[in-house]
Design a protein around this motif. Structure first.
Motif, PDB file in Angstrom:
ATOM      1  N   MET A 115       0.814  -1.212   0.000  1.00  0.00           N
ATOM      2  CA  MET A 115       0.000   0.000   0.000  1.00  0.00           C
ATOM      3  C   MET A 115       0.853   1.270   0.000  1.00  0.00           C
ATOM      4  O   MET A 115       0.408   2.311  -0.451  1.00  0.00           O
ATOM      5  N   VAL A 116       2.060   1.181   0.504  1.00  0.00           N
ATOM      6  CA  VAL A 116       2.944   2.357   0.432  1.00  0.00           C
ATOM      7  C   VAL A 116       3.392   2.524  -1.023  1.00  0.00           C
ATOM      8  O   VAL A 116       3.408   3.628  -1.567  1.00  0.00           O
ATOM      9  N   GLN A 117       3.688   1.408  -1.677  1.00  0.00           N
ATOM     10  CA  GLN A 117       4.051   1.496  -3.091  1.00  0.00           C
ATOM     11  C   GLN A 117       2.854   1.925  -3.938  1.00  0.00           C
ATOM     12  O   GLN A 117       3.009   2.585  -4.951  1.00  0.00           O
ATOM     13  N   ASN A 118       1.669   1.559  -3.472  1.00  0.00           N
ATOM     14  CA  ASN A 118       0.461   1.905  -4.213  1.00  0.00           C
ATOM     15  C   ASN A 118       0.105   3.385  -4.079  1.00  0.00           C
ATOM     16  O   ASN A 118      -0.610   3.935  -4.902  1.00  0.00           O
ATOM     17  N   LEU A 119       0.633   4.022  -3.028  1.00  0.00           N
ATOM     18  CA  LEU A 119       0.327   5.432  -2.787  1.00  0.00           C
ATOM     19  C   LEU A 119       0.650   6.286  -4.004  1.00  0.00           C
ATOM     20  O   LEU A 119      -0.105   7.170  -4.391  1.00  0.00           O
ATOM     21  N   GLU A 120       1.824   5.996  -4.552  1.00  0.00           N
ATOM     22  CA  GLU A 120       2.291   6.758  -5.703  1.00  0.00           C
ATOM     23  C   GLU A 120       1.225   6.733  -6.810  1.00  0.00           C
ATOM     24  O   GLU A 120       0.854   7.764  -7.353  1.00  0.00           O
ATOM     25  N   THR A 121       0.681   5.537  -7.083  1.00  0.00           N
ATOM     26  CA  THR A 121      -0.310   5.413  -8.144  1.00  0.00           C
ATOM     27  C   THR A 121      -1.633   6.016  -7.721  1.00  0.00           C
ATOM     28  O   THR A 121      -2.268   6.774  -8.466  1.00  0.00           O
ATOM     29  N   LEU A 122      -2.035   5.678  -6.497  1.00  0.00           N
ATOM     30  CA  LEU A 122      -3.323   6.153  -5.997  1.00  0.00           C
ATOM     31  C   LEU A 122      -3.400   7.681  -6.044  1.00  0.00           C
ATOM     32  O   LEU A 122      -4.374   8.270  -6.500  1.00  0.00           O
ATOM     33  N   VAL A 123      -2.344   8.301  -5.593  1.00  0.00           N
ATOM     34  CA  VAL A 123      -2.366   9.759  -5.483  1.00  0.00           C
ATOM     35  C   VAL A 123      -2.005  10.429  -6.801  1.00  0.00           C
ATOM     36  O   VAL A 123      -2.593  11.437  -7.168  1.00  0.00           O
ATOM     37  N   GLN A 181       9.156   8.543   5.874  1.00  0.00           N
ATOM     38  CA  GLN A 181       9.092   8.042   4.500  1.00  0.00           C
ATOM     39  C   GLN A 181       7.641   7.988   4.020  1.00  0.00           C
ATOM     40  O   GLN A 181       7.333   8.370   2.891  1.00  0.00           O
ATOM     41  N   VAL A 182       6.750   7.512   4.905  1.00  0.00           N
ATOM     42  CA  VAL A 182       5.334   7.426   4.496  1.00  0.00           C
ATOM     43  C   VAL A 182       4.783   8.846   4.282  1.00  0.00           C
ATOM     44  O   VAL A 182       4.033   9.109   3.336  1.00  0.00           O
ATOM     45  N   LEU A 183       5.194   9.759   5.128  1.00  0.00           N
ATOM     46  CA  LEU A 183       4.745  11.149   4.951  1.00  0.00           C
ATOM     47  C   LEU A 183       5.212  11.703   3.592  1.00  0.00           C
ATOM     48  O   LEU A 183       4.445  12.309   2.856  1.00  0.00           O
ATOM     49  N   MET A 184       6.483  11.434   3.263  1.00  0.00           N
ATOM     50  CA  MET A 184       6.985  11.930   1.963  1.00  0.00           C
ATOM     51  C   MET A 184       6.174  11.342   0.811  1.00  0.00           C
ATOM     52  O   MET A 184       5.809  12.044  -0.130  1.00  0.00           O
ATOM     53  N   MET A 185       5.903  10.032   0.905  1.00  0.00           N
ATOM     54  CA  MET A 185       5.169   9.386  -0.189  1.00  0.00           C
ATOM     55  C   MET A 185       3.741   9.928  -0.294  1.00  0.00           C
ATOM     56  O   MET A 185       3.161   9.955  -1.368  1.00  0.00           O
ATOM     57  N   THR A 186       3.174  10.356   0.852  1.00  0.00           N
ATOM     58  CA  THR A 186       1.794  10.852   0.845  1.00  0.00           C
ATOM     59  C   THR A 186       1.731  12.261   0.269  1.00  0.00           C
ATOM     60  O   THR A 186       0.789  12.617  -0.435  1.00  0.00           O
ATOM     61  N   ALA A 214      16.255  -4.199  -6.016  1.00  0.00           N
ATOM     62  CA  ALA A 214      17.710  -4.000  -5.928  1.00  0.00           C
ATOM     63  C   ALA A 214      18.422  -4.845  -6.991  1.00  0.00           C
ATOM     64  O   ALA A 214      19.387  -4.398  -7.605  1.00  0.00           O
ATOM     65  N   LEU A 215      17.912  -6.054  -7.237  1.00  0.00           N
ATOM     66  CA  LEU A 215      18.536  -6.891  -8.262  1.00  0.00           C
ATOM     67  C   LEU A 215      18.383  -6.265  -9.649  1.00  0.00           C
ATOM     68  O   LEU A 215      19.242  -6.412 -10.514  1.00  0.00           O
ATOM     69  N   ARG A 216      17.262  -5.542  -9.836  1.00  0.00           N
ATOM     70  CA  ARG A 216      17.044  -4.893 -11.138  1.00  0.00           C
ATOM     71  C   ARG A 216      17.709  -3.532 -11.218  1.00  0.00           C
ATOM     72  O   ARG A 216      17.676  -2.864 -12.240  1.00  0.00           O
ATOM     73  N   GLY A 217      18.199  -3.050 -10.056  1.00  0.00           N
ATOM     74  CA  GLY A 217      18.830  -1.727 -10.051  1.00  0.00           C
ATOM     75  C   GLY A 217      17.825  -0.598  -9.972  1.00  0.00           C
ATOM     76  O   GLY A 217      18.115   0.527 -10.377  1.00  0.00           O
ATOM     77  N   ASP A 218      16.623  -0.868  -9.455  1.00  0.00           N
ATOM     78  CA  ASP A 218      15.619   0.182  -9.317  1.00  0.00           C
ATOM     79  C   ASP A 218      15.569   0.634  -7.852  1.00  0.00           C
ATOM     80  O   ASP A 218      15.132  -0.106  -6.971  1.00  0.00           O
ATOM     81  N   ALA A 219      16.006   1.865  -7.607  1.00  0.00           N
ATOM     82  CA  ALA A 219      16.136   2.345  -6.226  1.00  0.00           C
ATOM     83  C   ALA A 219      14.945   3.197  -5.778  1.00  0.00           C
ATOM     84  O   ALA A 219      15.011   3.853  -4.743  1.00  0.00           O
ATOM     85  N   THR A 220      13.853   3.170  -6.550  1.00  0.00           N
ATOM     86  CA  THR A 220      12.719   4.050  -6.208  1.00  0.00           C
ATOM     87  C   THR A 220      12.283   3.881  -4.761  1.00  0.00           C
ATOM     88  O   THR A 220      12.050   4.857  -4.061  1.00  0.00           O
ATOM     89  N   PHE A 221      12.158   2.633  -4.310  1.00  0.00           N
ATOM     90  CA  PHE A 221      11.595   2.404  -2.982  1.00  0.00           C
ATOM     91  C   PHE A 221      12.671   2.111  -1.929  1.00  0.00           C
ATOM     92  O   PHE A 221      12.487   1.292  -1.041  1.00  0.00           O
TER      93      PHE A 221
END
Ligand SMILES: NC(=O)C1=CN([C@@H]2O[C@H](COP(=O)(O)OP(=O)(O)OC[C@H]3O[C@@H](n4cnc5c(N)ncnc54)[C@H](OP(=O)(O)O)[C@@H]3O)[C@@H](O)[C@H]2O)C=CC1
Ligand SMILES: O=C1O[C@H](COP(=O)(O)O)[C@@H](O)[C@H](O)[C@H]1O
Length: 508
Positions: free
Chosen positions: A188-196, A247-252, A427-434
């Motif tokens: 749901m934290v990852q979903n925040l980005e999409t939801l918002v 972190q959750v505040l930043m994402m919100t 991390a294995l894919r090199g995606d540091a977004t989260f």
């Protein structure tokens, strides 16, 4: 995905058993590991490869969300056969030299290019020494990529975090460092980005004109458990607020970027943490509430107070609860308080964000002695993963009165990958977004530092709260001062159930 070597420091530890092996296994079952991979576990004790592989298997049987029978025994054996064990003391240079030989021989055996991921699942005082040894031993000299995953805590305060970062930077570039904040791996934290960001309707009201306040809660029923040594020096402020809550505040609160890319999200998060109004030490008590649990009853079971817990000094003034009111100095959020609250031994386990919208129609039905309830968007992060929206409707089934009703979207819990699966995969894919980037971590410590000092100097009262409660009353007063109340969790969405204020039903 490219073949790689996964070098795990702390392979015999608790986190490896409970989280890392199950995560790797589930990635394997989902076909998300590269076709060739080598996993090398490290710890001081002597173990044969066979014993180590059996321990890994045992941890899958005990902790994996999928049964270890989810794959055929030949596939399970294929997974386990990727594991090797190597005894290593983090301070012993010779051990790293031998480790390099093992890593290379496995790379040759599997005909793999040297892409190496170093995962530090060890005590934080070892982070810098390991990073340096990786550099000096040549383990960090790869033909392909090298990455470092580190666990929390990242520093104990602003200056120790800075000095740790400076040491890590001698061996790894910032874009090679993946700082785990497991809240960023929650669906749901990852979903925040999409939801918002990806919903124009929500975007249109995601600002000070429509939002009255935002409440971020992470309450736990557990106490300090077996972590007295760490927790009594950390407290809720370092354990939860400096990292997960901020972190959750930043994402919100982040703004809509021109494109969703890892670097745009990183920039937008940084802007939010940079715009947090500082809480100065002398005035900390006006915006921060500190608490410590006393004995009480949680889920019907009597539990001791914090000071009676094994390993805790009877005079400890450590915080097991923190609530705070934050302001973001940004035109979009001007005048919107963000409240955060986290505590151990609370009445229930719940991590959630409640967005309370302004309610200009409150008195629309006053002639009928009814008032409307504010619209709420509730994002439940843990243990349920659900988004609900509360709106007003008429209850035709009974008296036709106004009633807050709820629309819910539930995630299918058992099918969801766990936070560690997502994060390791990224991390294995090199995606540091989260992952937590250095500037966010530094700015978080910078914001928290005056509060740490105010706690240390006893400038913020330490309120006792009964185990099994919702924390000290002072935390309710913090919202009451602004005309608000904390919202409780919604009930599971069976009937038209409503989201309750902490004490009363809205419709009462
Ligand atoms: N456990 C959890 O739920 C969580 C843990 N973390 C973080 O993860 C990290 C690991 O925690 P956890 O697994 O609980 O810790 P444990 O104490 O269970 O494990 C520590 C590991 O470090 C190894 N180790 C200790 N000293 C040395 C040394 N001198 N040289 C080499 N290896 C050594 C131990 O192996 P051996 O004894 O064989 O040497 C063991 O594998 C910490 O940073 C913690 O803060 C973060 C969030 C949650
Ligand atoms: O990082 C930590 O998080 C847990 C709470 O995590 P959750 O996923 O169960 O919400 C907390 O218990 C622990 O003290 C802290 O170190």
């Amino acid at each position: 995905m490219e073949p790689m070597t996964y070098v795990l420091f702390g392979a015999t530890g608790d986190l490896a058993k409970r989280k890392i092996y199950p995560a790797l296994y589930n990635l394997f079952v989902d076909g998300k590991l590269p076709p060739s991979f080598s996993i090398i576990g490290l710890g001081r004790r002597e173990l044969s490869n066979d014993t180590f592989q059996s321990q890994v298997e045992q941890s899958l049987r005990q902790f994996s969300r999928r049964s270890a029978n989810a794959v055929s025994s030949s596939d399970l054996n294929a997974f386990l056969s990727a594991f090797r064990y190597h005894p290593l003391d983090v301070n012993n240079t010779e051990d790293y030299r031998k480790l390099l030989q093992l890593v290379k021989s496995r790379e040759d055996e599997l005909n793999m290019k040297s892409n190496r991921l170093f995962y530090l699942s060890v005590a934080p005082e070892f982070f810098d020494v390991i990073a340096l040894q990786i550099k000096e031993s040549g383990l960090g000299d790869t033909e392909g990529w090298k990455r470092l995953i580190i666990e929390k805590p990242f520093g104990h305060d602003l200056s120790s975090a800075r000095s740790l970062n400076a040491k890590l930077s001698e061996a790894f570039e910032e874009n090679e460092i993946y700082r785990i904040d497991h809240y960023l791996g929650k669906s749901m934290v990852q979903n925040l980005e999409t939801l918002v960001l990806a919903n124009p309707v929500i975007q249109a009201v995601w600002n000070k004109d429509h939002i009255a306040n935002v409440q971020i809660t992470a309450s736990e029923t557990v106490g300090v458990e077996e972590r007295a040594g760490y927790y009594d020096n950390a407290g809720a402020i370092r354990d939860m607020v400096q990292n997960h809550m901020l972190q959750v505040l930043m994402m919100t609160a982040l703004h809509l970027p021109s494109q969703i890319t890892p670097s745009n999200i990183k920039d937008e998060k940084r802007k939010i943490i940079q715009s947090l109004q500082p809480i100065n030490k002398p005035e900390a008590a006006l915006s921060v509430v500190r608490g410590q649990y006393a004995s009480g009853s949680v889920n019907g079971k009597d539990v001791p107070g914090y000071l009676e817990e094994p390993g805790i000094e009877a005079t400890s003034k450590n915080d097991t609860f923190v609530a705070a009111r934050l302001w973001i100095e940004d035109p979009k959020w001007e005048g919107v308080p963000f409240y955060i609250r986290t505590g151990k031994r609370m009445s229930g386990k719940s991590t959630r964000i409640v967005v309370e919208f302004k309610n200009p129609t409150k008195e629309l039905y006053l002639s009928r002695n009814e008032i409307t309830s504010p619209n709420l968007l509730v994002i439940e992060i843990n243990p349920n993963e659900r988004v609900s929206f509360q709106f007003n409707g008429k209850n035709f089934a009974s008296n036709g009165n106004l009633e807050p009703v709820q629309l819910s979207f539930n995630a299918e819990q058992d099918k969801l990958p766990e936070a560690y699966e997502r994060l390791i995969f990224d991390a294995l894919r090199g995606d540091a977004t989260f992952f937590a980037h250095w500037n966010e971590v530094e700015l978080s410590w910078q914001w928290v530092q005056p509060i740490l000092e105010a706690f240390e100097e006893n400038l913020v009262p330490l309120h006792s709260y009964e185990a099994g409660s919702n924390g000290p009353e002072a935390s309710d007063q913090l919202l009451e001062e602004d005309g608000f109340e904390w919202w409780l969790d919604p009930k599971p969405p069976q009937a038209n159930n409503i989201i309750r204020r902490e004490q009363t039903w809205i419709s009462a």
